[in-house]
Write an enzyme that holds these catalytic residues in place. Structure first.
Site, mmCIF file in Angstrom:
data_model
loop_
_atom_site.group_PDB
_atom_site.id
_atom_site.type_symbol
_atom_site.label_atom_id
_atom_site.label_comp_id
_atom_site.label_asym_id
_atom_site.label_seq_id
_atom_site.Cartn_x
_atom_site.Cartn_y
_atom_site.Cartn_z
ATOM 1 N N GLY A 21 100.630 -11.970 46.231
ATOM 2 C CA GLY A 21 99.698 -11.073 46.901
ATOM 3 C C GLY A 21 98.643 -11.826 47.689
ATOM 4 O O GLY A 21 98.421 -13.018 47.489
ATOM 5 N N VAL A 22 97.991 -11.091 48.595
ATOM 6 C CA VAL A 22 96.939 -11.633 49.442
ATOM 7 C C VAL A 22 95.727 -12.009 48.601
ATOM 8 O O VAL A 22 95.376 -11.304 47.662
ATOM 9 C CB VAL A 22 96.490 -10.561 50.461
ATOM 10 N N GLY A 23 95.068 -13.104 48.939
ATOM 11 C CA GLY A 23 93.785 -13.414 48.318
ATOM 12 C C GLY A 23 93.734 -14.808 47.753
ATOM 13 O O GLY A 23 94.707 -15.571 47.827
ATOM 14 N N SER A 24 92.578 -15.139 47.186
ATOM 15 C CA SER A 24 92.368 -16.504 46.718
ATOM 16 C C SER A 24 93.250 -16.839 45.519
ATOM 17 O O SER A 24 93.773 -17.953 45.421
ATOM 18 C CB SER A 24 90.888 -16.717 46.369
ATOM 19 N N GLU A 72 104.449 -10.796 52.181
ATOM 20 C CA GLU A 72 103.727 -10.056 53.210
ATOM 21 C C GLU A 72 102.905 -11.018 54.065
ATOM 22 O O GLU A 72 102.844 -10.879 55.278
ATOM 23 C CB GLU A 72 102.827 -9.069 52.469
ATOM 24 N N ASN A 97 89.816 -3.248 48.918
ATOM 25 C CA ASN A 97 90.484 -3.442 50.213
ATOM 26 C C ASN A 97 91.474 -2.322 50.546
ATOM 27 O O ASN A 97 91.521 -1.844 51.669
ATOM 28 C CB ASN A 97 91.248 -4.770 50.227
ATOM 29 N N GLY A 123 100.524 -4.112 50.210
ATOM 30 C CA GLY A 123 101.936 -4.160 49.843
ATOM 31 C C GLY A 123 102.169 -4.249 48.348
ATOM 32 O O GLY A 123 103.313 -4.397 47.912
#
Lengths: 480, 480
Positions: free
Chosen positions: B259-262, B286, B376, B380
């Site tokens: 997943g997106v992020g740090s 994604e 946010n 996805g």
């Protein structure tokens, strides 16, 4: 028994149920056929219930099965675990008392999960068929996850049911997917096409017993449509007729799906009242229920795809009497094809599924009363709700004779999220949630709640709107 | 500006941003490119923010975009509605104050929904490109829903960004699906294959303005991995190495998604520590984040598929400097391909996504703090969690410097249900939920909670187990 020669190929030895039950180990993972209350084995589960041994079975089905499994095995204390769906009061009570461990999964993904051992190492598959050979069988009234189950199990027991027509082979399209990685898409190009075979083939080494039975299915009884059902069907009709006019994906064809149960059956039965104009109308769902027989007979439905002939006994009789004619328009598939996310998307299905309750933000509880007591399981609701072109939740606005609102500030268990479906229908109207923010959804959903509860819901909304937040919530609610 | 001749084909008239902004009607539905904080238009949104007219725009992106859209348009009061994802503190505050109406949807399905008007009648698409002709453009650093948006909009405004290499065309695989019914599956047979074109083609009648910009993206900054990130990565590694040994779908190839992020970036960066043996390791996700650059350079990752080069500015520079080499192994796709349920399933992806909090039954809240304030959006997460062969939720056990447990009795908002993912990882271990009943899940999940909160969680579980119900719940909880 009649025409046994047509049912059981030469050289396939037949045994009695008790002997077949010996093929089941005391702590086996037992994969049974059956979906929608039909097509499940009867004699062997009954023999397991009467078995002298102290069994601790894990029982896995595709969907709902009959009392020989979910009553008798439970009452005999022979069932320790159960996946992923059940519909009987006995198994439901045992699960809610936590005497039987249970967890439910999305139907479309369940066959793979079983093959990969997510629910234990599959031991024996017990499968109902209308005919069997050394390395093939013809399923009876449902397919469910039969292909995956037979592929997954070490051993295979087949029950041949002679009360069901051998000609059921004409409706079956048996297909087994490869496992990932890089497996092919299911090559079904149109909803009533065929990609497989009437027969399920298996490794002959697996076949350990064949048993005969002449016992019919013990399927659901559908109640007569209530006034609420009829009004919901009317509201759905009005909505669909407007949507047919505006939606470019619905100009030539509409694929419909309705959830299992009496409301779903009533909605299927009301199909003929909808003005579909020149469109081809197809059913692409999980179960074929009685309500579709008239639509097929009238020619308003050009075909139906499902994984189960979840008919009442009367419905079965009607279909069996004319099986060759119905087989032109009806196809039964494995549940991972009938409920496949890719196919639901490709065909642009409009799906209508029910819920126990729904909240003001659009989250739906479809499985647990009060968030704790299971009803049946999620079944295919998630497969269709999320992957449909248009996902619709249809439910009566109240339960318990009007004493309880099914529209609540916050559902106590979430099966379908606000991100999934698009529309909510009750007997008080249609909430079209497309593009609506949570604050807007609250208003639209309250408008379809029962009038007796709207004032309280509006008060809740007012209080919630006093607080900051994208999803307006209030800690104090008389509803929870 | 340099090499403008290579960027803008002869005969395509260029204008300034203010003139281009005139093509936007005051209440337009504006579809902007951008995903993962990159590839979004800059000059035209800025001009719209400064526009003398009183605008009430609906702004729709694929994913996260920069401050010119989600800060400036909001601060100028020109944005009335926003879908389906945002990442900026200004837009977040406006949404939580309900000054901007917002609703988030699953990314994979969003392109279709926009084309079909679910969020209003699409007016104008404002798209960043690295080159444009009369009837084609080459996307810049993300694709997102660009093909669907350009197909849906009446008018098209293109911003040509000359700070980004034109050679980005080598990474793009632009593909537009037909709408249902009976559309084809996406014909992608392997994760790094290609099915489309480097260019997006459009109806030349739509092109109303082309604007030049030399402004770079304003992408996410990733924080350095925390100690918790590193321990989570270690636990994930131990779990994955055991799973690689036992799972027949992972013997030759593993497709991973983060997943997106740090945390996702830290997990990507820790990939090289995992013992993959001879398997082909592919990223099918994604976003392509900085953490993957080393894995590509080291040759441990044989390819990466995403919809966004969601790199830091340093990461962009590294990629841009060597774009032709990276383009051998990196492919950008539309978001309805990168996140497609069928492809995630076909490739047998192992997906790792984060959450705000998770409850004892396995339900995950990924979007709303306290169930009310949006972070946010779901992005996805739902596409991957549900359709993966193995869906994993990874999250630190606490928030707010250890004061708040992210493992709670009941999440206040559900984005991923107990039916979806299979595994939960924190810095305290791995809860493998496959086959576990709710009562069993409670125990497994408490074991990965922070030790400071386990006693309270166990007390909650004890109280819950005093009550009947498949899902054991207790009304009294200090946690809510």
């Amino acid at each position: 028994m009649t025409d046994a020669d047509d049912r059981i190929a030469d050289g396939v030895p037949v045994t009695d149920a008790a002997t077949a039950a010996d093929a089941v180990e005391p702590d086996d993972v037992v994969l049974v056929s059956g979906f929608g209350g039909v097509g499940y084995p009867k004699r062997v589960p009954e023999a397991l219930a009467a078995d002298d041994r102290d069994l601790s079975l894990t029982v896995i089905s595709g969907g709902g099965v009959g009392g020989e499994i979910d009553d008798e095995l439970v009452e005999a204390g022979q069932m320790a675990r159960r996946y992923p769906f059940q519909t009987r009061s006995v198994s439901r009570a045992a699960i809610n008392d936590r005497e039987v461990e249970f967890h439910d999964r999305h139907i479309s993904r369940f066959g793979d999960e079983v093959r990969l051992g997510d629910f234990g190492d599959p031991g024996v598959a017990v499968i109902e068929a209308v005919a069997v050979g050394e390395d093939w069988l013809i399923p009876s009234t449902s397919i469910g996850h039969m292909p995956s189950f037979v592929a997954a199990a070490d051993r295979l027991v087949v029950e041949v049911n002679e009360t069901q027509p051998r000609l059921l082979e004409h409706v079956h399209d048996v297909y087994l997917r490869d496992l990932p990685p890089n497996r092919d898409p299911i090559p079904l190009e149109e909803p009533i096409g065929r990609v497989g075979s009437p027969k399920l083939e298996f490794d002959p080494e697996k076949l350990v017993a064949v048993v005969e039975t002449d016992r019919p299915d013990d399927p659901y009884d559908f109640r007569e449509p209530t006034e609420a059902d009829t009004t919901i069907a009317d509201n759905l009709r009005t909505f669909l007729e407007a949507e047919l006019k505006r939606n470019p994906t619905l100009q030539e064809q509409i694929c419909l799906q309705f959830g299992v149960g009496s409301l779903g059956n009533a909605l299927m039965g009301a199909l003929s009242e909808i003005e579909f104009a020149d469109r081809e109308v197809i059913y692409f769902g999980e179960v074929f229920q009685d309500g579709l027989l008239d639509a097929i007979d009238e020619g308003m439905l050009s075909g139906a795809s499902a994984t189960s002939l979840a008919l009442s006994l009367e419905g079965q009789e009607r279909l069996f009497d004319d099986i060759e004619r119905y087989a032109d328009d009806v196809v039964l598939r494995p549940a991972d094809v009938s409920n496949n996310p890719a196919l639901i998307d490709q065909f642009g299905v409009v799906g209508v599924n029910s819920a126990v309750d729904i909240d003001l933000y659009g989250n739906a509880n479809a499985t647990h009363i009060g968030g704790t007591r299971i009803v049946n399981g999620i079944g295919g609701g998630g497969d269709f709700n999320r992957n449909c072109r248009l996902g619709i939740i249809a439910l009566p606005s109240t339960a318990a004779g009007g004493d309880i609102s099914r529209v609540v500030p916050s559902v106590p268990h979430v099966d379908h999220t606000e991100h999934d479906h698009s529309v909510v229908v009750t007997e008080y109207g249609v909430a079209d949630l497309r593009g609506a923010s949570p604050a807007e959804r609250m208003g639209a959903i309250i408008d379809v709640a029962h009038p007796d509860f709207r004032a309280d819901l509006r008060e809740y909304r007012e209080r919630a709107l006093e607080n900051r937040g994208h999803v307006p919530v209030s800690a104090d609610s008389e509803f929870r």
